[in-house]
Scaffold this motif. Structure first.
Motif, PDB file in Angstrom:
ATOM      1  N   ALA A  94      -4.296  -8.060   6.185  1.00  0.00           N
ATOM      2  CA  ALA A  94      -3.155  -8.555   6.941  1.00  0.00           C
ATOM      3  C   ALA A  94      -1.815  -8.371   6.253  1.00  0.00           C
ATOM      4  CB  ALA A  94      -3.581 -10.061   7.189  1.00  0.00           C
ATOM      5  N   SER A  95      -1.951  -8.472   4.946  1.00  0.00           N
ATOM      6  CA  SER A  95      -0.592  -8.169   4.364  1.00  0.00           C
ATOM      7  C   SER A  95      -0.128  -7.013   4.629  1.00  0.00           C
ATOM      8  CB  SER A  95      -1.003  -8.605   2.837  1.00  0.00           C
ATOM      9  OG  SER A  95       0.407  -8.551   1.968  1.00  0.00           O
ATOM     10  N   ARG A  96      -1.118  -6.029   4.283  1.00  0.00           N
ATOM     11  CA  ARG A  96      -0.387  -4.518   4.707  1.00  0.00           C
ATOM     12  C   ARG A  96       0.093  -4.465   6.131  1.00  0.00           C
ATOM     13  NH1 ARG A  96      -5.286  -3.513   1.627  1.00  0.00           N
ATOM     14  NH2 ARG A  96      -6.108  -3.039   3.390  1.00  0.00           N
ATOM     15  N   LEU A  97      -0.614  -4.947   7.183  1.00  0.00           N
ATOM     16  CA  LEU A  97      -0.040  -4.932   8.434  1.00  0.00           C
ATOM     17  C   LEU A  97       1.388  -5.466   8.494  1.00  0.00           C
ATOM     18  CD1 LEU A  97      -3.144  -5.353  10.777  1.00  0.00           C
ATOM     19  CD2 LEU A  97      -1.857  -3.494  10.620  1.00  0.00           C
ATOM     20  N   LEU A  98       1.390  -6.614   7.955  1.00  0.00           N
ATOM     21  CA  LEU A  98       2.672  -7.327   8.302  1.00  0.00           C
ATOM     22  C   LEU A  98       3.858  -6.668   7.525  1.00  0.00           C
ATOM     23  CD1 LEU A  98       1.866 -11.111   8.122  1.00  0.00           C
ATOM     24  CD2 LEU A  98       1.871  -9.546  10.146  1.00  0.00           C
TER      25      LEU A  98
END
Length: 785
Positions: A94-98
């Motif tokens: 999730a962090s990478r996507l955001l």
């Protein structure tokens, strides 16, 4: 559930199914324990303005999460929401996507076990309870609950060292601990094996590794130490175990060793659940020790006057191969000696105690190298959360450098009676006095009229801050540790306390802000300049100042008693002035404290080589106190590793003669003459580090690189492994044909080089102050050759 105390040895995390599992290994009064905590939620934070977009992105990607609006805000004063996940993997995805969508995921880089511990203020010691199950050699606690504790305990230690062939095939493994010392050696058990009860014989490399697994089950140490023990010993152990398709089960409970290479593959990391591996070199550097060379031989000789019998790497390899073939007990003795030397170094320097105390103070892992930023984060972040803020993300752009420490232009000369006055922990005392703090800056900007002014737009709130009180508590703890003679504890506190400025001034810290760092260093400049004025108003001459030290010339030779009286009077005057000044002008309490440090009866402040300007961070002074005479060198050739032993010995004797008022002409002439005649050849060796790969040096190739290339050309011809391609230390001399390595020396020495480049610069640094000239003293002798 019954609570008990433990000391944290290792921390680990993993996903199991759709939840997380945290494992903490601790040592207790009753032996090792394994604490298992399940269901902790990984979390990061997003500014409210981006929450809807973030939810849409994660829902589209099919990542399960819970979003909760929180009574917290970021450093831009925006409210934030927490994004909670069931697994570490989901949080990372999730962090990478955001971040790809340029949505900042605040605190997403904080590892789950670190967050768990820091939010409970657990620093080394903890109190725990859980559902206990007795396992082989330890107790396992599930559904563990923990809280902070002051508990500490001694940890058991083993020193490990391997011997192997040049191709990386293992010969033996040495292990030295309080419970057992032995060498596990490949070979047939000899008829006289009873003479060597400490040698365990095994038939092959496979059984050598199995015996190592068994040893760890039997003797169960908390800490493994060694010399390059991670990147050499464990790297090879893991590799050979994989070759034999054997699990290297050196962790507690028979858990497997886990090896990880760094991104550049030049450094590796070993994880042994329930144990910690500490490399002696890294630990000494972390504790701020410094040695001319970091080889085990060199450090041992510097500390104990003894080292290994074989120093040259090729002599060593040939000897090891010969001993393994013809005299395995001799190889075992050699192997065990390395283990014993490492243990002696740890004992002499109290290294393990230092690392334990550092963990108790900051909560960082025992094996953490450096760790200043992590220590600051551990201490500061949970307090910040309780004040209603989320920590900022590490900023990689718009970095503005802050001024360095104050360095005054020096007044070169040879002086009688120079006093050194030092501000005690100047930067920490500035933080305490002027309330410099990341939260204090954010809150101070909202209440500028009543805040304490800093520099470059920084202002600091008078009540809302944490760092000043953290430093004050550390300061008191250090004073107590010094009174009790707890050197390791005192050193740990000093390093942590002094690192806080470096952290705030480092772009590698999430709390970096140039207004913080500048408010420390620029205040330091102001304090040093004002202190100089206060001293000169008393009729004394300030000849140099550096960061927190002021050098005061008394104008003539004073006895120690007279100098001490002047020094104490200046200290009392300066400290009282700052107390009054800060109370009247800032309404703050002064934590500034200058101390009388040293009386140099003779003091040399040299010029910059080839100029009339005074040098900086370079001087020498004679201390004569309590019947002990010694010369202190700072930044000069004697304390630099890139000058020859000839230059260092020449400087020490020449300075001693000048400081004692002795004649120097004959000594200078004799040294030059002996050098030109070849009588000083053993002192003409340069030793320098190759900091890059040999192939990276393309233009302006320095002498030590030329020597290293010649050495490896010789190694290639002799069928040896190339030694210098990836860096390392090279020893070489300057010959009539340039730099040549000791191991491939073909040409005569260039003695004139050593006279011109080693002796002359040192003599020119001091002789002019007594009306003499090196060329005049040396030239008459040159005509003889």
């Amino acid at each position: 559930m019954q609570y008990q105390d433990g000391f944290l040895i290792s921390r680990h995390s993993r996903d199991i199914g759709e939840q997380t599992e945290l494992t903490f290994w601790v040592q207790t009064d009753n032996g090792p324990a394994k604490l298992i905590v399940t269901g902790e939620k990984p979390v990061f934070f997003v500014a409210s303005v981006h929450v809807n977009q973030a939810q849409t992105i994660l829902n589209t990607a099919g990542i399960a999460f819970t979003c909760r609006e929180l009574p917290l805000k970021d450093f831009a004063l925006q409210t934030v929401s927490g994004f909670y996940f069931n697994t570490i993997n989901a949080a990372n995805r999730a962090s990478r996507l955001l971040q790809m969508e340029e949505i900042d995921t605040l605190e997403s880089d904080v590892r789950l076990p670190d967050r768990y511990l820091m939010e409970r203020f657990i620093c080394g010691g903890l109190t725990f309870a859980g559902k206990a199950t007795q396992r082989r050699g330890f107790v396992e606690y599930r559904e563990a609950k923990t809280k902070s504790s002051d508990y500490s305990t001694a940890l058991s230690r083993v020193s490990l060292d391997i011997e192997c062939s040049e191709k990386g095939v293992l010969y033996s493994i040495g292990l030295d601990s309080e419970r057992d010392s032995r060498v596990i050696m490949i070979g047939d058990k000899p008829a006289n094996a009873d003479e060597y009860p400490w040698i365990q014989w095994v038939p092959s490399e496979y059984y050598l590794l199995k015996a190592l697994n068994d040893w760890f089950v039997t003797f169960d140490p908390d800490v493994i130490v060694g010399w390059s023990v991670i990147d050499f010993d464990f790297r090879l152990l893991v590799k050979r175990a994989a070759f034999h398709k054997l699990d290297l089960r050196l962790g507690r409970g028979g858990e497997k060793a886990h090896w990880r290479d760094s991104s550049n593959s030049r450094q590796g990391f070993i994880t042994l659940p329930g144990r910690v591996v500490i490399d002696g070199i890294d630990a000494l550097k972390t504790a701020t020790y410094s040695f001319r060379s970091w080889s085990l031989e060199s450090v041992s000789r510097e500390m104990f006057g003894e080292g290994k019998a074989i120093d040259n790497p090729y002599d060593r390899m040939d000897s090891i191969n010969r001993m393994f073939r013809d005299d395995k007990p001799a190889l075992a003795k050699y192997n065990l000696q390395d283990c014993v030397l490492v243990n002696r170094i740890f004992e002499q320097t109290h290294l393990l105690e230092f690392l334990i105390q550092r963990s108790r103070l900051t909560g960082i892992e025992l094996d953490r190298i450096g760790g200043s930023v992590a220590a600051f984060t551990n201490l500061y972040m949970p307090r910040l959360h309780r004040a209603g803020y989320i920590a900022p993300t590490l900023a990689s752009e718009n970095w503005i450098a802050s001024p360095g420490g104050y360095v005054m232009d020096s007044k070169p000369g040879l002086y009688d009676s120079v006093l050194v006055l030092d501000f005690k922990s100047l930067y920490p005392s500035i933080i305490r006095t002027f309330l410099i703090d990341p939260l204090g800056l954010i809150e101070g900007l909202q209440a500028q009229e009543t805040s304490v002014p800093g520099f470059r737009g920084g202002v600091f709130h008078r009540e809302k801050h944490f760092l000043p009180s953290l430093i004050e508590n550390l300061w008191k703890a250090r004073d107590e540790a010094k009174q009790k003679g707890e050197k390791a504890f005192s050193q740990a506190i000093k390093i942590i306390m002094n690192s806080f400025y470096g952290v705030l001034g480092s772009s590698g810290c999430r709390f970096f802000d140039h207004r913080l760092a500048s408010s420390i260093t620029m205040r330091g400049h102001e304090i040093m300049k004002t202190t100089r004025e206060l001293i000169e108003a008393k009729g004394y001459e300030v000849i140099y100042g550096d960061t927190d030290s002021t050098f005061v010339s008394l104008g003539r030779l004073y006895s120690n008693e007279e100098a001490d009286e002047v020094g104490q009077a200046l200290v009392e005057h300066i400290n009282a002035w700052w107390i009054n000044h800060l109370t009247e002008n800032y309404e703050i309490n002064s934590a500034l404290e200058i101390e009388y440090e040293t009386h140099y009866q003779k003091f040399l402040m040299p010029t910059i080589r080839g100029q009339d300007t005074g040098s900086k961070k370079r001087y020498a002074g004679l201390v004569n106190k309590d019947g002990e005479r010694r010369i202190v060198y700072k930044g000069l050739e004697t304390v630099r590793t890139d000058w020859t032993p000839l230059a260092q010995a020449f400087q020490q004797t020449l300075y001693q003669k000048v400081f004692d008022g002795e004649e120097v002409e004959e000594y200078v002439r004799n040294t030059v003459e002996d050098t030109l005649r070849g009588n000083n050849d053993s002192q003409l060796i340069y030793r320098k580090r190759l900091r890059r790969k040999l192939s990276d040096y393309e233009k302006n190739v320095p002498p030590h690189v030329k020597a290293a290339r010649k050495a490896d050309e010789a190694n290639k011809k002799l069928g040896r492994n190339l030694q210098y391609q990836h860096g390392g230390w090279i020893e070489y001399v300057i010959t009539v044909n340039g730099a040549e390595p000791l191991e491939a020396l073909d040409s005569p020495y260039d003695y004139q080089h050593y006279v011109d480049k080693q002796l002359k610069p040192i003599a020119d640094g001091i002789l002019p102050f007594i009306g003499k000239n090196f060329d005049d003293l040396a030239m008459p002798q040159l005509g003889l050759f």
